[in-house]
Structure formats: C-alpha cells, structure tokens
Write an enzyme that holds these catalytic residues in place. Structure first.
Site, short mmCIF file in Angstrom:
data_model
loop_
_atom_site.label_atom_id
_atom_site.label_comp_id
_atom_site.label_asym_id
_atom_site.label_seq_id
_atom_site.Cartn_x
_atom_site.Cartn_y
_atom_site.Cartn_z
N SER A 52 -0.53 0.05 -6.14
CA SER A 52 0.75 0.46 -5.57
C SER A 52 1.66 1.04 -6.64
CB SER A 52 1.40 -0.78 -4.97
OG SER A 52 2.75 -0.54 -4.68
N TYR A 105 4.02 -10.18 -5.67
CA TYR A 105 3.13 -9.17 -5.07
C TYR A 105 2.77 -8.11 -6.11
CZ TYR A 105 1.69 -4.95 -2.64
OH TYR A 105 1.01 -3.82 -2.28
N LYS A 126 -0.91 -7.10 -8.11
CA LYS A 126 -1.55 -5.78 -8.23
C LYS A 126 -1.76 -5.42 -9.70
CE LYS A 126 -1.95 -4.73 -3.92
NZ LYS A 126 -3.27 -4.68 -3.31
P1 NAD Z 1 -2.51 -4.47 5.99
O1 NAD Z 1 -1.96 -5.85 5.91
O2 NAD Z 1 -2.32 -3.72 7.26
O3 NAD Z 1 -4.08 -4.50 5.67
C1 NAD Z 1 -4.65 -5.45 4.79
C2 NAD Z 1 -5.83 -6.07 5.52
O4 NAD Z 1 -6.43 -7.02 4.67
C3 NAD Z 1 -5.42 -6.79 6.81
O5 NAD Z 1 -6.25 -6.35 7.86
C4 NAD Z 1 -5.67 -8.27 6.50
O6 NAD Z 1 -6.07 -8.99 7.64
C5 NAD Z 1 -6.75 -8.18 5.44
N1 NAD Z 1 -6.78 -9.32 4.50
C6 NAD Z 1 -5.74 -9.87 3.83
N2 NAD Z 1 -6.19 -10.87 3.04
C7 NAD Z 1 -7.54 -10.93 3.22
C8 NAD Z 1 -8.54 -11.77 2.69
N3 NAD Z 1 -8.26 -12.74 1.82
N4 NAD Z 1 -9.82 -11.56 3.09
C9 NAD Z 1 -10.12 -10.57 3.98
N5 NAD Z 1 -9.20 -9.77 4.51
C10 NAD Z 1 -7.92 -9.95 4.15
O7 NAD Z 1 -1.94 -3.66 4.76
P2 NAD Z 1 -2.04 -2.11 4.43
O8 NAD Z 1 -0.67 -1.54 4.53
O9 NAD Z 1 -3.14 -1.48 5.19
O10 NAD Z 1 -2.39 -2.19 2.89
C11 NAD Z 1 -3.73 -2.13 2.42
C12 NAD Z 1 -3.72 -2.35 0.92
O11 NAD Z 1 -2.90 -1.37 0.31
C13 NAD Z 1 -3.15 -3.71 0.50
O12 NAD Z 1 -3.91 -4.18 -0.59
C14 NAD Z 1 -1.74 -3.37 0.06
O13 NAD Z 1 -1.26 -4.28 -0.89
C15 NAD Z 1 -1.93 -1.98 -0.52
N6 NAD Z 1 -0.70 -1.17 -0.48
C16 NAD Z 1 -0.04 -1.00 0.71
C17 NAD Z 1 1.14 -0.26 0.73
C18 NAD Z 1 1.91 -0.10 2.02
O14 NAD Z 1 3.11 0.24 1.95
N7 NAD Z 1 1.33 -0.29 3.20
C19 NAD Z 1 1.61 0.34 -0.45
C20 NAD Z 1 0.89 0.16 -1.61
C21 NAD Z 1 -0.27 -0.59 -1.62
#
Ligand code: NAD
Ligand code: UDP
Length: 348
Positions: free
Chosen positions: A126, A150, A154
C-alpha cells in the site's frame, strides 16, 4: 506453460476484480479465502461473469496444513496474495490480530511456497508504507515509514520479502503498492462491500448518494492543497486488476529472478476530496450533502504516485478516469443497495 495462480483473499474487493482479469488473460485460478471480510456471493458473481465455476477453498492463510493440501493438489506458477486485514482504525485497537493475519499469515504462506518450490509472489502492499511523503509524486525509492499497525504490518512484510530475496536469489517477489482503489466492475455485479459504515471516502459518498447515510464529513479543509481538502491518487479497481496481470506477464518474460521488486500502482494524478465529491455529483446527478469536519487523525495532506516504473517494467498504465470511477461505483451501489447481502441480512 503453467498458468495456474493461487489467489489468496480472492473473494475480497480487489481480489474478485483481479480474478476476472486473470481469467480473461488466460490464467487458471484457485481462490483461497477465509471469508472474514467477504462473502461467498462474490465468488458466485465472479463465476457468473467468467462463465465457469471458480475453484474456491474456504481457508485461512495461517493454516499451513490446509495450504499444503492445496499445494499438493495444484502445481502453481505463483501466488497473488491479497489476504489480509485492512482497516487502519481497527488495527490500532487490535494490533495483535493485524500482525497475526498480515505478518504471521504471510510468513506461513511463504514457508509453504518454499516447501513446494513456488517462488513467484505478487504481494498487496500500500501507499501507506510511504507515510507522510517528503516529495510528490511518490516514487518507489521514497523513504518508508508507518504510524499505525496496519501500515507497519505491510512494511514488515516488505522487509521480510526483501530479506528473503537476499537470502536466496530464486525468489520473484513483486510488491505492488496500491494508491486509492475505487470503482467497481462495469457490469455492476462485483464491487466494494464494506461490512459496516465505510471508513473510506468513495463507499461513504456512494452510501450518502443512496440515502443510506445522511451526510459526508469531509475531514479537514485547511490542508495546503488545491482547495484545502486532502488529495489522493484514486485508481479504478479494474485498472488495478490489470496491473496484476501485467506484473505476471512481466514475471513470465524474465530469464533471471527479479528478487524483491516494489512497484507503485496509481494513476500519477492527485484528486482532492472536494473534486471527487463534485465529480460524483456531476456524473450521477445525485446529491451529496456534506459538511467540513476536523482533520482525521493520522491523515496526510497529499499522496499521489509516480506511475513510471509500472509503465517502464510492465507496460501498464491506468486508463480509466475519475468519471468512470464514479459511474461504476454508482452502478454497483444502485444495482446492489445491500452489497452482497440479502435485505434481511443487512445491518447498518
Ligand atoms: P478485502 O478485505 O475486500 O479483501 C481481503 C480478503 O482477504 C477478504 O476476502 C478476506 O476475507 C480475506 N482474508 C483476510 N484475512 C485472511 C486470512 N487470514 N486468511 C484468508 N483470507 C483472509 O480487501 P481489499 O480492499 O480487496 O484489499 C486486498 C489487499 O490489498 C489487502 O491486503 C489490503 O491490505 C491491500 N490494500 C488495499 C487497499 C484498499 O484501499 N482497498 C489499499 C492498499 C492495499
Ligand atoms: N475522507 C473524508 N471523509 C470520509 C472518508 C475519507 O473526508 O468519510 C477523506 C480522508 O480524510 C482522506 C481522503 O478522504 O483525505 C481519502 O480517505 P480514505 O480513507 O478513502 O483513504 P486513505 O487515503 O486515508 O487511505
């Protein structure tokens, strides 16, 4: 050619869109998700969009035994690792859960990958790892620092991946630093489905437009930005999904390992909170009542990417506009007023 990809967190917001893009690019996907922040309905919708069932395993990345079963059954080219927890405020209240999921979970996954000689990983990092940037746009060599669990989780994973790449030069560890993903698939079938009152700007705006929330609070109008409100690099989630496909194509073309490779995925353009609100109103013709409120703790004034490295290495650049982002968010919101939940399950 091995085209099989394990997608951890593939039922989530970015993961589900990436599954569609991967399938369209000819990859076979296996989704592994514990559904802690997502719904099986997202997997159903992706299956419907791609016209075939997706192989889905409900499991936790901290469960090495189950991961081994999956790696026994499939020979993967690589792993795209989305699984993790992502709410900054919750991470401050529950740091151990965040470090356990995001850091221990990733170490567990890497151990199993090592056991099975799978050395290609694309990790969801991120822009938060850049903290409060000294210069803009932010490029991949900008200093990294984080102020909340958080972000630390990362950054810690990035350090682990860096150390791993030094320890053995077989690894290909691409860490994609996402800026602000928004929008939804143009079909309106998949999108962002926050469990509770949204923390992020775009889902909050769309729920105000839908009349589910009464008013948007704009956190701070005294930043030194174009109009005093915060500036971010909003990127359409389908562009972001294509960024993963481009990263995989890049890996497939390499004749020697790439080690630890951080790459920004952003548009390179900053948009202020007020500009986004105006664009949403203009595009959707909905009204968005808002008020100015105090700055949110931990927020920075401006954050936008230099997207040059992704263009140079992957030949990728974001194509969709702020108007597309607003239009697709609103289509998803209007077609799915309760997200993936049925009306009886909905609880806001
Ligand atoms: P999201 O919560 O919609 O998707 C994450 C998925 O991971 C979910 O389906 C959740 O059920 C699953 N999950 C969580 N912990 C788990 C575990 N221990 N075992 C198996 N599955 C697990 O989030 P997103 O927005 O799709 O983000 C995806 C990734 O991108 C994340 O790692 C997040 O930190 C990163 N990210 C997101 C953003 C954003 O703004 N959405 C920005 C930067 C980085
Ligand atoms: N923001 C806001 N009101 C909200 C949510 C967010 O004014 O209800 C602002 C926030 O202060 C920041 C920008 O919108 O300037 C983007 O916030 P978001 O939480 O979406 O992403 P962040 O960049 O903080 O990860």
């Amino acid at each position: 050619m091995n085209n099989k990809i394990l997608v951890t967190g593939g039922a989530g917001y970015i993961g589900s869109h990436t599954c569609v893009a991967l399938h369209q690019a000819g990859y076979d996907i296996v989704v592994y998700d514990n559904l802690s922040n997502s719904s099986y309905e997202a997997v159903n919708r992706v299956s419907a969009l791609i016209g075939q069932p997706i192989e889905f395993i409900e499991g936790d990345i901290r469960n090495a035994g189950l991961l081994r079963e999956v790696f026994d059954k499939h020979r993967f080219f690589g792993v795209i690792h989305f699984a993790g927890l992502k709410a900054v405020g919750e991470s401050v209240a529950r740091p151990l859960i965040y470090y356990d999921n995001n850091v221990s979970g990733t170490i567990n996954l890497l151990n199993v990958m090592e056991e099975y000689s799978v050395s290609n990983l694309i990790f969801s990092s991120s822009a938060t790892v850049y903290g409060d940037p000294e210069t803009l746009p932010i490029n991949e060599t900008s200093p990294r620092s984080c102020t909340n669990p958080y972000g630390q989780s990362k950054l810690t994973v990035e350090h682990i991946l860096g150390d791993l790449a030094v320890s053995n030069d077989k690894w290909n560890l691409i860490t994609l630093r996402y800026f602000n993903p928004v929008g939804a698939h143009p079909s309106g079938q998949i999108g962002e489905d926050p469990n509770d009152i949204p923390n992020n700007l775009m889902p909050y705006i769309s729920q105000v437009a839908a009349g589910k929330l009464t008013k948007l609070s704009i956190f701070g109008n005294d930043y030194s930005t174009v109009d005093g409100t915060g500036v971010r690099d909003f990127i359409h989630v389908t562009d972001l999904a294509q960024g993963h496909v481009a990263a995989l194509s890049y890996l497939k073309k390499q004749s020697s390992p790439v080690g630890f490779l951080p790459v920004n995925l952003g548009t390179g353009k900053g948009t202020s909170v007020l500009e986004l609100v105006s664009a949403f109103i203009e595009t959707t013709k909905q009204s968005i009542p808002y008020k100015f409120a105090a700055r949110r703790e931990g927020d920075i004034a401006s954050c936008y990417a230099s997207a040059d490295k992704a263009k140079k290495l992957f030949g990728w650049k974001a194509k969709l506009s702020i108007t597309d982002m607003c239009q697709d968010t609103w289509r998803w919101q209007s077609m799915n007023p309760n997200g993936y939940k049925s009306i009886s399950e909905y609880k806001i």
